[in-house]
Scaffold this motif. Structure first.
Motif, PDB file in Angstrom:
ATOM      1  N   VAL A   1       0.862  -1.171   0.000  1.00  0.00           N
ATOM      2  CA  VAL A   1       0.000   0.000   0.000  1.00  0.00           C
ATOM      3  C   VAL A   1       0.902   1.226   0.000  1.00  0.00           C
ATOM      4  N   VAL A   2       0.830   2.013  -1.062  1.00  0.00           N
ATOM      5  CA  VAL A   2       1.604   3.252  -1.141  1.00  0.00           C
ATOM      6  C   VAL A   2       0.728   4.377  -0.588  1.00  0.00           C
ATOM      7  N   VAL A   3       1.319   5.186   0.275  1.00  0.00           N
ATOM      8  CA  VAL A   3       0.600   6.250   0.978  1.00  0.00           C
ATOM      9  C   VAL A   3       1.231   7.583   0.607  1.00  0.00           C
ATOM     10  N   GLY A   4       0.411   8.520   0.130  1.00  0.00           N
ATOM     11  CA  GLY A   4       0.904   9.844  -0.215  1.00  0.00           C
ATOM     12  C   GLY A   4       0.202  10.911   0.606  1.00  0.00           C
ATOM     13  N   GLY A   5       0.863  12.034   0.793  1.00  0.00           N
ATOM     14  CA  GLY A   5       0.244  13.114   1.541  1.00  0.00           C
ATOM     15  C   GLY A   5       1.220  14.217   1.837  1.00  0.00           C
TER      16      GLY A   5
ATOM     17  N   ARG B   1       3.534  -0.299  13.857  1.00  0.00           N
ATOM     18  CA  ARG B   1       2.251  -0.398  14.557  1.00  0.00           C
ATOM     19  C   ARG B   1       2.375  -0.147  16.055  1.00  0.00           C
ATOM     20  N   SER B   2       3.524  -0.473  16.623  1.00  0.00           N
ATOM     21  CA  SER B   2       3.713  -0.295  18.062  1.00  0.00           C
ATOM     22  C   SER B   2       4.165   1.115  18.411  1.00  0.00           C
ATOM     23  N   ARG B   3       4.545   1.890  17.404  1.00  0.00           N
ATOM     24  CA  ARG B   3       5.081   3.244  17.561  1.00  0.00           C
ATOM     25  C   ARG B   3       6.431   3.262  18.287  1.00  0.00           C
ATOM     26  N   ARG B   4       7.095   2.112  18.291  1.00  0.00           N
ATOM     27  CA  ARG B   4       8.418   2.054  18.923  1.00  0.00           C
ATOM     28  C   ARG B   4       9.522   2.430  17.939  1.00  0.00           C
ATOM     29  N   GLN B   5       9.291   2.168  16.658  1.00  0.00           N
ATOM     30  CA  GLN B   5      10.291   2.471  15.639  1.00  0.00           C
ATOM     31  C   GLN B   5       9.741   3.559  14.722  1.00  0.00           C
ATOM     32  N   THR B   6      10.456   4.678  14.627  1.00  0.00           N
ATOM     33  CA  THR B   6      10.034   5.810  13.804  1.00  0.00           C
ATOM     34  C   THR B   6      10.948   5.939  12.595  1.00  0.00           C
ATOM     35  N   TYR B   7      10.357   6.311  11.453  1.00  0.00           N
ATOM     36  CA  TYR B   7      11.100   6.446  10.199  1.00  0.00           C
ATOM     37  C   TYR B   7      10.834   7.819   9.600  1.00  0.00           C
ATOM     38  N   ALA B   8      11.859   8.401   9.013  1.00  0.00           N
ATOM     39  CA  ALA B   8      11.675   9.631   8.246  1.00  0.00           C
ATOM     40  C   ALA B   8      11.123   9.258   6.876  1.00  0.00           C
ATOM     41  N   ARG B   9       9.968   9.772   6.550  1.00  0.00           N
ATOM     42  CA  ARG B   9       9.360   9.545   5.242  1.00  0.00           C
ATOM     43  C   ARG B   9       8.709  10.851   4.801  1.00  0.00           C
ATOM     44  N   ARG B  10       9.199  11.411   3.710  1.00  0.00           N
ATOM     45  CA  ARG B  10       8.757  12.731   3.288  1.00  0.00           C
ATOM     46  C   ARG B  10       7.674  12.627   2.228  1.00  0.00           C
ATOM     47  N   ASN B  11       6.447  12.681   2.653  1.00  0.00           N
ATOM     48  CA  ASN B  11       5.261  12.807   1.798  1.00  0.00           C
ATOM     49  C   ASN B  11       4.856  11.532   1.058  1.00  0.00           C
ATOM     50  N   VAL B  12       5.634  10.471   1.168  1.00  0.00           N
ATOM     51  CA  VAL B  12       5.234   9.202   0.563  1.00  0.00           C
ATOM     52  C   VAL B  12       5.986   8.058   1.241  1.00  0.00           C
ATOM     53  N   PHE B  13       5.299   6.921   1.421  1.00  0.00           N
ATOM     54  CA  PHE B  13       5.942   5.706   1.919  1.00  0.00           C
ATOM     55  C   PHE B  13       5.068   4.527   1.517  1.00  0.00           C
ATOM     56  N   ALA B  14       5.482   3.319   1.877  1.00  0.00           N
ATOM     57  CA  ALA B  14       4.726   2.118   1.525  1.00  0.00           C
ATOM     58  C   ALA B  14       4.810   1.112   2.661  1.00  0.00           C
ATOM     59  N   PHE B  15       3.744   0.307   2.787  1.00  0.00           N
ATOM     60  CA  PHE B  15       3.743  -0.773   3.778  1.00  0.00           C
ATOM     61  C   PHE B  15       3.076  -2.008   3.196  1.00  0.00           C
ATOM     62  N   ASN B  16       3.410  -3.157   3.754  1.00  0.00           N
ATOM     63  CA  ASN B  16       2.881  -4.424   3.261  1.00  0.00           C
ATOM     64  C   ASN B  16       1.431  -4.590   3.677  1.00  0.00           C
ATOM     65  N   VAL B  17       0.583  -4.922   2.730  1.00  0.00           N
ATOM     66  CA  VAL B  17      -0.851  -4.999   2.999  1.00  0.00           C
ATOM     67  C   VAL B  17      -1.210  -6.159   3.923  1.00  0.00           C
ATOM     68  N   TYR B  18      -0.365  -7.178   4.013  1.00  0.00           N
ATOM     69  CA  TYR B  18      -0.634  -8.342   4.861  1.00  0.00           C
ATOM     70  C   TYR B  18      -0.095  -8.181   6.280  1.00  0.00           C
ATOM     71  N   THR B  19       1.038  -7.473   6.413  1.00  0.00           N
ATOM     72  CA  THR B  19       1.712  -7.420   7.708  1.00  0.00           C
ATOM     73  C   THR B  19       1.828  -6.017   8.296  1.00  0.00           C
ATOM     74  N   GLY B  20       1.705  -5.008   7.457  1.00  0.00           N
ATOM     75  CA  GLY B  20       1.888  -3.635   7.903  1.00  0.00           C
ATOM     76  C   GLY B  20       3.335  -3.197   7.956  1.00  0.00           C
ATOM     77  N   ALA B  21       4.269  -4.066   7.592  1.00  0.00           N
ATOM     78  CA  ALA B  21       5.684  -3.721   7.653  1.00  0.00           C
ATOM     79  C   ALA B  21       6.000  -2.567   6.716  1.00  0.00           C
ATOM     80  N   ILE B  22       6.686  -1.549   7.233  1.00  0.00           N
ATOM     81  CA  ILE B  22       7.059  -0.383   6.430  1.00  0.00           C
ATOM     82  C   ILE B  22       8.228  -0.757   5.531  1.00  0.00           C
ATOM     83  N   SER B  23       8.106  -0.467   4.245  1.00  0.00           N
ATOM     84  CA  SER B  23       9.137  -0.853   3.287  1.00  0.00           C
ATOM     85  C   SER B  23      10.256   0.186   3.253  1.00  0.00           C
ATOM     86  N   SER B  24      11.300  -0.126   2.500  1.00  0.00           N
ATOM     87  CA  SER B  24      12.432   0.789   2.347  1.00  0.00           C
ATOM     88  C   SER B  24      12.154   1.883   1.324  1.00  0.00           C
ATOM     89  N   PHE B  25      10.992   1.854   0.692  1.00  0.00           N
ATOM     90  CA  PHE B  25      10.615   2.862  -0.304  1.00  0.00           C
ATOM     91  C   PHE B  25      10.541   4.231   0.368  1.00  0.00           C
TER      92      PHE B  25
END
Length: 420
Positions: A60-64, A72-96
């Motif tokens: 799932v690509v997310v733009g904004g 999901r736990s809010r323990r790990q934070t990532y810098a993502r500027r206006n777009v990112f992607a996560f796996n639709v089955y697991t929610g894992a944030i990708s390297s995109f």
């Protein structure tokens, strides 16, 4: 239990989807209303607003307009500027993680795990890419694609085969004059010289396409926004085109339903339009900050696709003075999002109306596709400014907004309701 339900629904939906090609536009059909209990594994956007969503393979690509996301736990934070992607089955944030220097208002899935971005940006990863870009989920830009708008932004995108449609506030792409709507080569970004909708808005500050959708068969395109004429004919805020051939052929379909003005200052009060999965009708979501039982301000309305000449809505869902910004149509339901408090509220004036029938549906809800009346589905959300994006997938319904409470749980600006 929720994970088992999600997995079972996903398996059935994927089997159905892989039986034939997914439509390039319009929403997927779903056999039932999604669960009101969102899945637990989606990641969180920690600031700003989610404006757009797209499914590219399993991502799932997310733009904004945002700068930080978290797992999901809010323990790990990532810098993502206006777009990112996560796996639709697991929610894992990708390297995109492309560096996009402005808001991403629209997304469209491309071929070979790529995605098209549209928005108010000027550069992507430091390279000039004004308003529109084509990027692989591996992070590589599609260098053959060289489209750029002259100014303004891109608010809506759709891919149909080898063609990319773009709508927004621009007046030219690659130096070719196109007011608010254009068709490009999906590979190179070259403007299709034979396709010109000839949109105009005499007396308004600019012509603007807020949103458009393409019917599942690829034959019709409906555009909404700050427009008053198309190909020289009167078309107030909404126009339908036959795009089955090489040109943008304006159809004789029209409606006068959006001629009445809402609150002063709105050059358009239409915000989104979506076809049904079978293409027989579409639904328009509107703002307007003016409530009246004889106007379509702050409403959703269903129109039939077939037939020429003047059309009136089959039904109208009125909130009583609160804006609707997003719509999804699955056959089982029409999902509506904004910052509304009520559905079935035609006599409300920024409040619950006098008269029977109004039901609380804070920020999100669903209506019957045949009648437009509120369904019992009522997950609720923190209202904020409102839902800006829905994404219907074989797995459920993804929601993008500017708040962090969905279904009585914490979900930072993104959440997903599974098929149940």
């Amino acid at each position: 239990m929720r994970r088992r339900l999600f997995a079972a629904a996903t398996a059935a939906a994927v089997a159905l989807a892989t039986a034939g090609a997914l439509p390039a536009a319009a929403d997927l059909a779903q056999s039932s209303v999604v669960s009101a209990n969102p899945v637990d594994f989606t990641p969180n956007v920690l600031d700003g607003t989610v404006w757009s969503l797209a499914l590219v393979g399993d991502e799932v690509v997310v733009g904004g307009a945002f700068t930080k996301v978290a797992d999901r736990s809010r323990r790990q934070t990532y810098a993502r500027r206006n777009v990112f992607a996560f796996n639709v089955y697991t929610g894992a944030i990708s390297s995109f993680a492309p560096e996009v220097d402005g808001a991403v208002y629209s997304l469209a899935a491309g071929a070979d795990d790529t995605v098209y971005l549209g928005g108010a940006f000027k550069t992507v990863d430091g390279a000039t890419s004004r308003g529109i870009a084509h990027i692989g989920l591996d992070g590589d830009r599609a260098r053959a694609f060289s489209a750029k708008i002259n100014w303004g932004d891109v608010r809506s995108l759709a891919v149909r085969g080898s063609q990319l449609y773009a709508g927004g506030t621009f007046s030219a792409i690659n130096g070719v004059n196109r007011a608010g709507l254009a068709r490009l080569s999906a590979t190179t970004g070259t403007v299709d010289s034979s396709f010109d909708a000839k949109l105009s808005a005499p007396g308004l500050s600019r012509t603007r396409v807020e949103h458009f959708d393409i019917s599942p068969d690829g034959h019709k395109l409906v555009a909404v926004g700050a427009l008053l004429k198309a190909s020289g004919y009167d078309r107030t805020q909404i126009a339908m085109f036959d795009i089955s051939g090489p040109t943008a052929a304006l159809t004789s379909w029209y409606t006068d339903a959006y001629r009445p003005a809402c609150m002063k200052g709105f050059d358009t009060y239409l915000r989104q339009v979506k076809f049904s999965p079978d293409g027989s009708y579409f639904v328009v979501a509107a703002t307007g900050r003016a409530s009246a039982p004889d106007k379509l301000c702050d409403s959703a309305a269903r129109f039939e696709t077939t037939g020429g000449g003047r059309h009136n809505p089959i039904w109208v869902q009125r909130t009583g003075g609160d804006s609707l910004y997003a719509v999804a149509v699955t056959g089982a339901a029409v999902y509506l999002g904004g910052h509304q408090r009520y559905f079935d509220n035609p006599y409300g004036t920024d409040a619950k109306g006098p008269g029977p029938g109004a039901v609380a549906r804070p920020g999100i809800g669903a209506v019957n596709p045949s009648t437009g009346r509120a369904l019992s589905w009522n997950p609720t959300r923190a209202r904020g400014v409102g839902v800006r994006a829905f994404l219907v997938t074989p797995h459920g319904l993804v929601v993008g907004s500017d708040t962090d409470e969905l279904g009585h749980e914490y979900h930072g600006r993104v959440g997903m309701f599974p098929l149940s």
